[in-house]
Design a protein around this motif. Structure first.
Motif, PDB file in Angstrom:
ATOM      1  N   ALA A  23       0.817  -1.229   0.000  1.00  0.00           N
ATOM      2  CA  ALA A  23       0.000   0.000   0.000  1.00  0.00           C
ATOM      3  C   ALA A  23       0.847   1.274   0.000  1.00  0.00           C
ATOM      4  O   ALA A  23       0.538   2.238   0.675  1.00  0.00           O
ATOM      5  CB  ALA A  23      -0.979  -0.008   1.174  1.00  0.00           C
ATOM      6  N   THR A  24       1.905   1.275  -0.802  1.00  0.00           N
ATOM      7  CA  THR A  24       2.791   2.438  -0.850  1.00  0.00           C
ATOM      8  C   THR A  24       2.509   3.353  -2.029  1.00  0.00           C
ATOM      9  O   THR A  24       3.028   4.465  -2.070  1.00  0.00           O
ATOM     10  CB  THR A  24       4.262   1.996  -0.909  1.00  0.00           C
ATOM     11  N   ALA A  25       1.739   2.899  -3.009  1.00  0.00           N
ATOM     12  CA  ALA A  25       1.477   3.704  -4.207  1.00  0.00           C
ATOM     13  C   ALA A  25      -0.007   3.691  -4.530  1.00  0.00           C
ATOM     14  O   ALA A  25      -0.723   2.737  -4.222  1.00  0.00           O
ATOM     15  CB  ALA A  25       2.263   3.173  -5.401  1.00  0.00           C
ATOM     16  N   ASP A  26      -0.449   4.776  -5.171  1.00  0.00           N
ATOM     17  CA  ASP A  26      -1.808   4.831  -5.714  1.00  0.00           C
ATOM     18  C   ASP A  26      -1.725   4.476  -7.195  1.00  0.00           C
ATOM     19  O   ASP A  26      -0.984   5.112  -7.948  1.00  0.00           O
ATOM     20  CB  ASP A  26      -2.397   6.241  -5.589  1.00  0.00           C
ATOM     21  N   TYR A  27      -2.480   3.473  -7.589  1.00  0.00           N
ATOM     22  CA  TYR A  27      -2.596   3.104  -8.992  1.00  0.00           C
ATOM     23  C   TYR A  27      -3.807   3.866  -9.505  1.00  0.00           C
ATOM     24  O   TYR A  27      -4.911   3.696  -8.996  1.00  0.00           O
ATOM     25  CB  TYR A  27      -2.749   1.591  -9.126  1.00  0.00           C
ATOM     26  N   LEU A  28      -3.578   4.757 -10.468  1.00  0.00           N
ATOM     27  CA  LEU A  28      -4.632   5.661 -10.928  1.00  0.00           C
ATOM     28  C   LEU A  28      -5.339   5.092 -12.151  1.00  0.00           C
ATOM     29  O   LEU A  28      -4.723   4.886 -13.201  1.00  0.00           O
ATOM     30  CB  LEU A  28      -4.053   7.035 -11.253  1.00  0.00           C
ATOM     31  N   LEU A  29      -6.630   4.866 -11.981  1.00  0.00           N
ATOM     32  CA  LEU A  29      -7.476   4.353 -13.048  1.00  0.00           C
ATOM     33  C   LEU A  29      -8.683   5.269 -13.191  1.00  0.00           C
ATOM     34  O   LEU A  29      -9.111   5.887 -12.219  1.00  0.00           O
ATOM     35  CB  LEU A  29      -7.984   2.946 -12.709  1.00  0.00           C
ATOM     36  N   CYS A  30      -9.227   5.330 -14.380  1.00  0.00           N
ATOM     37  CA  CYS A  30     -10.441   6.102 -14.576  1.00  0.00           C
ATOM     38  C   CYS A  30     -11.644   5.227 -14.233  1.00  0.00           C
ATOM     39  O   CYS A  30     -11.798   4.134 -14.780  1.00  0.00           O
ATOM     40  CB  CYS A  30     -10.542   6.598 -16.020  1.00  0.00           C
ATOM     41  N   GLY A  31     -12.473   5.710 -13.336  1.00  0.00           N
ATOM     42  CA  GLY A  31     -13.671   4.984 -12.936  1.00  0.00           C
ATOM     43  C   GLY A  31     -14.768   5.043 -13.985  1.00  0.00           C
ATOM     44  O   GLY A  31     -15.749   4.306 -13.892  1.00  0.00           O
ATOM     45  N   ARG A  32     -14.617   5.894 -14.975  1.00  0.00           N
ATOM     46  CA  ARG A  32     -15.613   5.999 -16.049  1.00  0.00           C
ATOM     47  C   ARG A  32     -15.250   5.084 -17.221  1.00  0.00           C
ATOM     48  O   ARG A  32     -16.049   4.265 -17.638  1.00  0.00           O
ATOM     49  CB  ARG A  32     -15.738   7.442 -16.521  1.00  0.00           C
ATOM     50  N   CYS A  33     -14.028   5.213 -17.742  1.00  0.00           N
ATOM     51  CA  CYS A  33     -13.664   4.434 -18.937  1.00  0.00           C
ATOM     52  C   CYS A  33     -12.741   3.254 -18.632  1.00  0.00           C
ATOM     53  O   CYS A  33     -12.513   2.414 -19.487  1.00  0.00           O
ATOM     54  CB  CYS A  33     -13.058   5.335 -20.021  1.00  0.00           C
ATOM     55  N   GLY A  34     -12.199   3.175 -17.406  1.00  0.00           N
ATOM     56  CA  GLY A  34     -11.441   2.014 -16.976  1.00  0.00           C
ATOM     57  C   GLY A  34      -9.960   1.986 -17.290  1.00  0.00           C
ATOM     58  O   GLY A  34      -9.286   1.010 -16.987  1.00  0.00           O
ATOM     59  N   VAL A  35      -9.405   3.033 -17.877  1.00  0.00           N
ATOM     60  CA  VAL A  35      -7.997   3.012 -18.290  1.00  0.00           C
ATOM     61  C   VAL A  35      -7.061   3.224 -17.094  1.00  0.00           C
ATOM     62  O   VAL A  35      -7.268   4.121 -16.280  1.00  0.00           O
ATOM     63  CB  VAL A  35      -7.741   4.086 -19.379  1.00  0.00           C
ATOM     64  N   TYR A  36      -6.031   2.381 -17.020  1.00  0.00           N
ATOM     65  CA  TYR A  36      -4.953   2.497 -16.030  1.00  0.00           C
ATOM     66  C   TYR A  36      -3.897   3.413 -16.637  1.00  0.00           C
ATOM     67  O   TYR A  36      -3.338   3.125 -17.690  1.00  0.00           O
ATOM     68  CB  TYR A  36      -4.393   1.108 -15.726  1.00  0.00           C
ATOM     69  N   VAL A  37      -3.627   4.548 -15.990  1.00  0.00           N
ATOM     70  CA  VAL A  37      -2.762   5.586 -16.549  1.00  0.00           C
ATOM     71  C   VAL A  37      -1.392   5.648 -15.883  1.00  0.00           C
ATOM     72  O   VAL A  37      -0.384   5.841 -16.549  1.00  0.00           O
ATOM     73  CB  VAL A  37      -3.471   6.960 -16.461  1.00  0.00           C
ATOM     74  N   SER A  38      -1.350   5.492 -14.562  1.00  0.00           N
ATOM     75  CA  SER A  38      -0.104   5.745 -13.844  1.00  0.00           C
ATOM     76  C   SER A  38      -0.181   5.157 -12.442  1.00  0.00           C
ATOM     77  O   SER A  38      -1.266   4.896 -11.930  1.00  0.00           O
ATOM     78  CB  SER A  38       0.104   7.269 -13.745  1.00  0.00           C
ATOM     79  N   ALA A  39       0.992   5.009 -11.846  1.00  0.00           N
ATOM     80  CA  ALA A  39       1.080   4.740 -10.412  1.00  0.00           C
ATOM     81  C   ALA A  39       1.893   5.885  -9.834  1.00  0.00           C
ATOM     82  O   ALA A  39       2.850   6.355 -10.449  1.00  0.00           O
ATOM     83  CB  ALA A  39       1.751   3.408 -10.135  1.00  0.00           C
ATOM     84  N   VAL A  40       1.485   6.345  -8.659  1.00  0.00           N
ATOM     85  CA  VAL A  40       2.151   7.499  -8.052  1.00  0.00           C
ATOM     86  C   VAL A  40       2.341   7.239  -6.560  1.00  0.00           C
ATOM     87  O   VAL A  40       1.502   6.617  -5.911  1.00  0.00           O
ATOM     88  CB  VAL A  40       1.351   8.805  -8.308  1.00  0.00           C
ATOM     89  N   ILE A  41       3.481   7.697  -6.064  1.00  0.00           N
ATOM     90  CA  ILE A  41       3.781   7.574  -4.645  1.00  0.00           C
ATOM     91  C   ILE A  41       4.095   8.971  -4.114  1.00  0.00           C
ATOM     92  O   ILE A  41       4.694   9.785  -4.818  1.00  0.00           O
ATOM     93  CB  ILE A  41       4.978   6.616  -4.404  1.00  0.00           C
ATOM     94  N   GLU A  42       3.651   9.223  -2.896  1.00  0.00           N
ATOM     95  CA  GLU A  42       4.049  10.451  -2.203  1.00  0.00           C
ATOM     96  C   GLU A  42       5.024  10.041  -1.120  1.00  0.00           C
ATOM     97  O   GLU A  42       4.744   9.129  -0.329  1.00  0.00           O
ATOM     98  CB  GLU A  42       2.847  11.173  -1.594  1.00  0.00           C
TER      99      GLU A  42
END
Length: 142
Positions: free
Chosen positions: A68-87
Motif C-alpha cells: 500500500a505504498t502507491a496509488d494506482y490511478l485508473l479512470c472509474g468511467r472508462c477504466g484506463v490504467y494511466v499511472s502509479a504514483v507515490i508520495e
C-alpha cells in the motif's frame, strides 16, 4: 520531449517529459498480479517530469494493494490504467503506463519483466524515489 495522453474519456490526463527518446527508453512489465491483469508496460525517467491532470477527480479511482505504498490511478468511467504514483517526504514520483500515451507505439523496447516481491516497504520506497519520475498531481475539478 513531451508525451501526452490519458484515459479514454479525458478525465485523467498525463504529460510525461523526458530527454530519452521513446525508442531508447527502458520499458518494464511488473510481474505482480495487478500489472499482469492489466498487461501494463511502464516507463519512468528520474531526470524527467510527470504531470498528472485530474480533470474529473470524482471519477479517478485510486487503488492500493500489497504494501500500500502507491496509488494506482485508473479512470472509474472508462477504466484506463494511466499511472502509479507515490508520495514520499512531500514529493510525488510516478511511472507512466505507455498504453495511455498518444504515441504509445514509439515505446518499442521489449519489456523487461520485473519482480519486486522480495522488497519490504523501505526498499520499495527507496527504489521508487531513485527510479520513478518526479511528478506533480494537478486536480482541476472535484
Amino acid at each position: 520531449m513531451q508525451h501526452k495522453g490519458g484515459c479514454h474519456c479525458g478525465a485523467l490526463g498525463i504529460e510525461f517529459t523526458s530527454d530519452i527518446a521513446p525508442e531508447d527508453m527502458e520499458v518494464r512489465t511488473c510481474l505482480c498480479s495487478f500489472c499482469r491483469k492489466h498487461g501494463s508496460r511502464a516507463v519512468s525517467d528520474p531526470a524527467g517530469a510527470v504531470r498528472l491532470i485530474l480533470r474529473d477527480d470524482a471519477v479517478v479511482q485510486r487503488y492500493r494493494f500489497g504494501l500500500a505504498t502507491a496509488d494506482y490511478l485508473l479512470c472509474g468511467r472508462c477504466g484506463v490504467y494511466v499511472s502509479a504514483v507515490i508520495e514520499d517526504a512531500g514529493r510525488h514520483y510516478a511511472i507512466v503506463i505507455t498504453g495511455a500515451l498518444e504515441n504509445a507505439k514509439r515505446f518499442s523496447q521489449t519489456p523487461m519483466p520485473m519482480d519486486y516481491d522480495a522488497e519490504d516497504e523501505a526498499a520499495r520506497r527507496a527504489r521508487r524515489r531513485a527510479k520513478w519520475t518526479p511528478a506533480e498531481v494537478v486536480v482541476e475539478s472535484s
